[in-house]
Design a protein around this motif. Structure first.
Motif, PDB file in Angstrom:
ATOM      1  N   PRO A  44       0.800  -1.221  -0.124  1.00  0.00           N
ATOM      2  CA  PRO A  44       0.110   0.032   0.176  1.00  0.00           C
ATOM      3  C   PRO A  44       0.645   1.152   0.103  1.00  0.00           C
ATOM      4  O   PRO A  44       2.129   1.236   0.367  1.00  0.00           O
ATOM      5  CB  PRO A  44      -0.565  -0.119   1.292  1.00  0.00           C
ATOM      6  N   PHE A  45       0.281   2.213  -0.399  1.00  0.00           N
ATOM      7  CA  PHE A  45       0.970   3.803  -0.701  1.00  0.00           C
ATOM      8  C   PHE A  45       1.490   4.336   1.027  1.00  0.00           C
ATOM      9  O   PHE A  45       2.549   4.574   1.066  1.00  0.00           O
ATOM     10  CB  PHE A  45       0.157   4.740  -1.471  1.00  0.00           C
ATOM     11  N   VAL A  46       0.293   3.980   1.922  1.00  0.00           N
ATOM     12  CA  VAL A  46       0.764   4.352   3.128  1.00  0.00           C
ATOM     13  C   VAL A  46       0.124   3.165   4.204  1.00  0.00           C
ATOM     14  O   VAL A  46      -0.994   2.649   3.729  1.00  0.00           O
ATOM     15  CB  VAL A  46       0.353   5.579   3.579  1.00  0.00           C
ATOM     16  N   ARG A  47       0.496   3.329   5.320  1.00  0.00           N
ATOM     17  CA  ARG A  47      -0.199   2.408   6.557  1.00  0.00           C
ATOM     18  C   ARG A  47      -0.195   3.211   7.673  1.00  0.00           C
ATOM     19  O   ARG A  47       0.649   4.319   7.706  1.00  0.00           O
ATOM     20  CB  ARG A  47       0.800   1.328   6.693  1.00  0.00           C
ATOM     21  N   PRO A  48      -1.142   3.002   8.725  1.00  0.00           N
ATOM     22  CA  PRO A  48      -1.178   3.684   9.867  1.00  0.00           C
ATOM     23  C   PRO A  48       0.220   3.719  10.573  1.00  0.00           C
ATOM     24  O   PRO A  48       1.002   2.741  10.558  1.00  0.00           O
ATOM     25  CB  PRO A  48      -2.085   2.688  10.759  1.00  0.00           C
ATOM     26  N   GLY A  49       0.713   4.857  10.994  1.00  0.00           N
ATOM     27  CA  GLY A  49       2.023   4.982  11.635  1.00  0.00           C
ATOM     28  C   GLY A  49       3.033   5.673  10.654  1.00  0.00           C
ATOM     29  O   GLY A  49       4.120   6.116  11.003  1.00  0.00           O
ATOM     30  N   ASP A  50       2.664   5.548   9.320  1.00  0.00           N
ATOM     31  CA  ASP A  50       3.768   6.173   8.377  1.00  0.00           C
ATOM     32  C   ASP A  50       3.564   7.753   8.599  1.00  0.00           C
ATOM     33  O   ASP A  50       2.677   8.378   8.637  1.00  0.00           O
ATOM     34  CB  ASP A  50       3.295   5.877   6.816  1.00  0.00           C
ATOM     35  N   SER A  51       4.932   8.160   8.333  1.00  0.00           N
ATOM     36  CA  SER A  51       5.072   9.795   8.258  1.00  0.00           C
ATOM     37  C   SER A  51       4.981  10.118   6.790  1.00  0.00           C
ATOM     38  O   SER A  51       5.364   9.756   5.939  1.00  0.00           O
ATOM     39  CB  SER A  51       6.322  10.095   8.735  1.00  0.00           C
ATOM     40  N   VAL A  52       3.940  11.219   6.462  1.00  0.00           N
ATOM     41  CA  VAL A  52       3.875  11.526   5.231  1.00  0.00           C
ATOM     42  C   VAL A  52       4.057  13.134   5.044  1.00  0.00           C
ATOM     43  O   VAL A  52       3.806  13.772   6.067  1.00  0.00           O
ATOM     44  CB  VAL A  52       2.299  11.310   4.891  1.00  0.00           C
ATOM     45  N   GLY A  53       4.323  13.363   3.654  1.00  0.00           N
ATOM     46  CA  GLY A  53       4.447  14.903   3.521  1.00  0.00           C
ATOM     47  C   GLY A  53       3.157  15.278   2.799  1.00  0.00           C
ATOM     48  O   GLY A  53       2.320  14.426   2.294  1.00  0.00           O
ATOM     49  N   ALA A  54       2.863  16.527   2.305  1.00  0.00           N
ATOM     50  CA  ALA A  54       1.600  17.132   1.704  1.00  0.00           C
ATOM     51  C   ALA A  54       1.742  16.517   0.552  1.00  0.00           C
ATOM     52  O   ALA A  54       0.621  16.252  -0.040  1.00  0.00           O
ATOM     53  CB  ALA A  54       1.878  18.684   1.691  1.00  0.00           C
ATOM     54  N   ASP A  55       2.663  16.349  -0.196  1.00  0.00           N
ATOM     55  CA  ASP A  55       2.916  15.792  -1.611  1.00  0.00           C
ATOM     56  C   ASP A  55       2.812  14.116  -1.719  1.00  0.00           C
ATOM     57  O   ASP A  55       2.688  13.488  -2.815  1.00  0.00           O
ATOM     58  CB  ASP A  55       3.860  16.248  -2.433  1.00  0.00           C
ATOM     59  N   THR A  56       2.507  13.424  -0.590  1.00  0.00           N
ATOM     60  CA  THR A  56       2.690  12.064  -0.479  1.00  0.00           C
ATOM     61  C   THR A  56       1.780  11.364  -1.185  1.00  0.00           C
ATOM     62  O   THR A  56       0.287  11.781  -0.670  1.00  0.00           O
ATOM     63  CB  THR A  56       3.011  11.527   0.844  1.00  0.00           C
ATOM     64  N   VAL A  57       1.500  10.494  -2.030  1.00  0.00           N
ATOM     65  CA  VAL A  57       0.611   9.630  -2.678  1.00  0.00           C
ATOM     66  C   VAL A  57      -0.077   8.821  -1.493  1.00  0.00           C
ATOM     67  O   VAL A  57       0.698   7.946  -0.950  1.00  0.00           O
ATOM     68  CB  VAL A  57       0.787   9.007  -3.978  1.00  0.00           C
ATOM     69  N   ASN A  67     -10.118  -0.775   0.795  1.00  0.00           N
ATOM     70  CA  ASN A  67      -9.689  -0.924  -0.634  1.00  0.00           C
ATOM     71  C   ASN A  67     -10.455  -1.391  -1.756  1.00  0.00           C
ATOM     72  O   ASN A  67     -11.380  -2.336  -1.292  1.00  0.00           O
ATOM     73  CB  ASN A  67      -8.506  -1.931  -0.539  1.00  0.00           C
ATOM     74  N   GLY A  68     -10.454  -0.962  -2.831  1.00  0.00           N
ATOM     75  CA  GLY A  68     -11.495  -1.414  -3.968  1.00  0.00           C
ATOM     76  C   GLY A  68     -12.855  -1.003  -3.764  1.00  0.00           C
ATOM     77  O   GLY A  68     -13.613  -1.439  -4.603  1.00  0.00           O
ATOM     78  N   GLU A  69     -13.171  -0.052  -3.083  1.00  0.00           N
ATOM     79  CA  GLU A  69     -14.399   0.269  -2.645  1.00  0.00           C
ATOM     80  C   GLU A  69     -14.991   1.749  -3.217  1.00  0.00           C
ATOM     81  O   GLU A  69     -13.880   2.564  -3.260  1.00  0.00           O
ATOM     82  CB  GLU A  69     -14.935   0.441  -1.147  1.00  0.00           C
ATOM     83  N   LEU A  70     -16.038   1.990  -3.496  1.00  0.00           N
ATOM     84  CA  LEU A  70     -16.621   3.157  -4.235  1.00  0.00           C
ATOM     85  C   LEU A  70     -16.497   4.262  -3.018  1.00  0.00           C
ATOM     86  O   LEU A  70     -17.015   3.981  -1.866  1.00  0.00           O
ATOM     87  CB  LEU A  70     -17.979   3.110  -4.685  1.00  0.00           C
ATOM     88  N   VAL A  71     -15.853   5.559  -3.301  1.00  0.00           N
ATOM     89  CA  VAL A  71     -15.981   6.399  -2.337  1.00  0.00           C
ATOM     90  C   VAL A  71     -16.653   7.828  -3.148  1.00  0.00           C
ATOM     91  O   VAL A  71     -16.472   7.825  -4.298  1.00  0.00           O
ATOM     92  CB  VAL A  71     -14.504   6.879  -2.053  1.00  0.00           C
ATOM     93  N   GLU A  72     -17.297   8.508  -2.153  1.00  0.00           N
ATOM     94  CA  GLU A  72     -17.926   9.505  -2.777  1.00  0.00           C
ATOM     95  C   GLU A  72     -17.013  10.829  -2.593  1.00  0.00           C
ATOM     96  O   GLU A  72     -16.083  10.741  -1.884  1.00  0.00           O
ATOM     97  CB  GLU A  72     -19.244   9.991  -1.859  1.00  0.00           C
TER      98      GLU A  72
END
Length: 152
Positions: A95-108, A136-141
């Protein structure tokens, strides 16, 4: 021939996306949709019955929602458009990210698939991923919370 409901679905997808133009050809049917700008005539190759599809003024482009501070802590990152949310770039990939991962504003943080087009979704803020709320794989609004991030 497309039904009115199918055309309405296409219009909602385009309205909730960053796309500004769609060209669709199916047999004799040729449909062109554009956001903003002047409406262009289209030819279906078929007669549309009276009371059928009526031209409508173009909708203004949808604004990308900003992160929302959640009552349970952290900021909710909303879906910028309607579509299927994917946690990874392809089936079986990490996955692109997981709980606990540090992300930046431009992180996918994921991909939203709309009509077989993959649209990367960036975090929008720097922080630590608290929770991935969209399955994962579900429709989002449009505007639905995808993940929660605790800002740095």
């Amino acid at each position: 021939m497309l039904t009115r409901a199918e055309i309405d679905d296409i219009l909602r997808l385009i309205d909730g996306s960053d796309f500004t133009e769609l060209k669709l050809e199916m047999g004799d049917l040729k449909l062109e949709l554009r956001k903003g700008g002047l409406a262009q005539p289209f030819h279906t190759g078929q007669n549309i019955p009276a009371g059928g599809i009526q031209p409508q003024p173009p909708a203004p482009p949808a604004a990308v929602p900003a992160p929302v501070v959640a009552s349970g802590g952290g900021s909710e990152i909303p879906a910028p458009l309607l579509g299927t949310f994917w946690h990874a770039p392809r089936p079986g990939a990490e996955p692109f990210v997981r709980p606990g991962d540090s992300v930046g504003a431009d992180t996918v943080i994921g991909i939203i698939e709309v009509m077989k087009l993959m649209n990367s979704v960036a975090a929008g803020i720097a922080g630590t991923v608290l929770e991935i709320t969209a399955p994962n794989g579900e429709l989002v609004e449009h505007g639905q919370c995808l993940i929660r991030i605790r800002p740095h």
